[in-house]
Design an enzyme around this catalytic site. Sequence first.
Site, PDB file in Angstrom:
ATOM      1  CB  CYS A  75      -0.755  -0.266   1.303  1.00 27.36           C
ATOM      2  SG  CYS A  75      -2.034   1.599   1.553  1.00 27.36           S
ATOM      3  CG  HIS A 166      -2.107  -1.146  -9.580  1.00 28.56           C
ATOM      4  ND1 HIS A 166      -3.097  -0.446  -9.030  1.00 28.56           N
ATOM      5  CD2 HIS A 166      -1.030  -1.613  -8.625  1.00 28.56           C
ATOM      6  CE1 HIS A 166      -2.450  -0.215  -7.655  1.00 28.56           C
ATOM      7  NE2 HIS A 166      -1.274  -1.034  -7.598  1.00 28.56           N
ATOM      8  CD  GLU A 215      -7.228   1.793  -2.894  1.00 32.04           C
ATOM      9  OE1 GLU A 215      -7.248   1.068  -1.946  1.00 32.04           O
ATOM     10  OE2 GLU A 215      -6.962   2.997  -2.818  1.00 32.04           O
ATOM     11  CB  CYS A 224      -4.666   4.243  -5.133  1.00 29.66           C
ATOM     12  SG  CYS A 224      -3.713   2.708  -5.266  1.00 29.66           S
ATOM     13  N   GLY A 227      -1.336   2.697  -7.216  1.00 25.01           N
ATOM     14  CA  GLY A 227      -1.986   2.964  -8.443  1.00 25.01           C
ATOM     15  C   GLY A 227      -1.258   4.204  -9.125  1.00 25.01           C
TER      16      GLY A 227
HETATM   17  O1  ZDP Z   1      -4.173  -3.878  -3.525  1.00 24.56           O
HETATM   18  C1  ZDP Z   1      -5.193  -3.542  -2.941  1.00 24.56           C
HETATM   19  O2  ZDP Z   1      -6.139  -4.575  -2.417  1.00 24.56           O
HETATM   20  C2  ZDP Z   1      -5.234  -2.185  -2.351  1.00 24.56           C
HETATM   21  N1  ZDP Z   1      -6.677  -1.892  -2.002  1.00 24.56           N
HETATM   22  C3  ZDP Z   1      -4.278  -1.783  -1.469  1.00 24.56           C
HETATM   23  C4  ZDP Z   1      -4.204  -0.362  -0.927  1.00 24.56           C
HETATM   24  C5  ZDP Z   1      -3.531   0.398  -1.744  1.00 24.56           C
HETATM   25  C6  ZDP Z   1      -3.382   1.890  -1.469  1.00 24.56           C
HETATM   26  N2  ZDP Z   1      -4.554   2.754  -1.930  1.00 24.56           N
HETATM   27  C7  ZDP Z   1      -2.265   2.474  -2.169  1.00 24.56           C
HETATM   28  O3  ZDP Z   1      -1.894   3.692  -1.921  1.00 24.56           O
HETATM   29  O4  ZDP Z   1      -1.358   1.842  -2.720  1.00 24.56           O
HETATM   30  C8  ZDP Z   1      -3.503   2.082  -0.211  1.00 24.56           C
END
Ligand code: ZDP
Length: 279
Positions: A75, A166, A215, A224, A227
């Site tokens: 994350c 992603h 997400e 994200c 992302g």
């Molecule tokens: O890969 C997932 O299941 C995401 N929901 C994790 C969280 C990603 C996040 N938004 C980021 O900033 O990389 C926290």
Amino acid sequence: MGIEFTKYHGLGNDFILIDNRSSSEPKVTPEQAVKFCDRHFGIGADGVIFAMPGQDGTDYTMRIFNSDGSEPEMCGNGIRCLGKFLADLEGKSTQETQYRIHTLAGVMTPHIKPDGKVTVDMGMPGLLAEEIPTTLGAPNEKVIAQPLEVADATWLVTCVSMGNPHCITFVEDVAAIPLEKIGPQFEHHPVFPKRTNTEFIQVVRPDYLKMRVWERGAGITLACGTGACATVVAGVLTGKSDRIATVELPGGCLEIEWSEIDQRVYMTGPAERVFAGQI
Ligand code: ZDP
């Protein structure tokens, strides 16, 4: 006695941070995480993050539960928040510090700068279909601008792993994307065996991209980090963006660089403490 927590956010992507330095067992279960993340019946957050003892020579370990209780590998906004949380716990919040953090996606290194921003070495992206993972294309090939049928339309998607999956689509106008409707259809599409995070990107300039995200396990969020990193990688692979670019998310901007020298991705952005409490 309740559980002590501190709330942080990175561009409005918000997390409940738990000081779990005394044990490698999370103090909160996935079921509790779902309740704590609820914005009406709980504290309200996109996920719960644990600061745990390090392993394999790292300073600390990060684990995270999404607001649906699932556990992602990594994350990006969360690791900036974790870096700040650790600096606050160690009384180092005003000095420049760096931590080596063990995650399910490998070792990440948040570097807290004197101006309060955090730069994270996010490692090298995974580009092969089997690394995402996706069945869109042969396992040992990249997935660049491949057609995918979702909601009666054909989308040209590029897939990138930043430790977590992603699926990136470049569009004319991100505001026109019915994210609430199509986000879940991308997330649960059978070509993504571990589900996927889904990003829609509008190229304003090669060094300035506008992004909206659905997400995995959390739905629409304001930002994200992984992302935004995956987006710049996808932009370079498709010839749409520079290697250094600003990614504008609903919650604000991140600076991303996919280094030509070491092929690693560097993300810079804010992380802020909001409040602390007991639940
Ligand atoms: O890969 C997932 O299941 C995401 N929901 C994790 C969280 C990603 C996040 N938004 C980021 O900033 O990389 C926290």
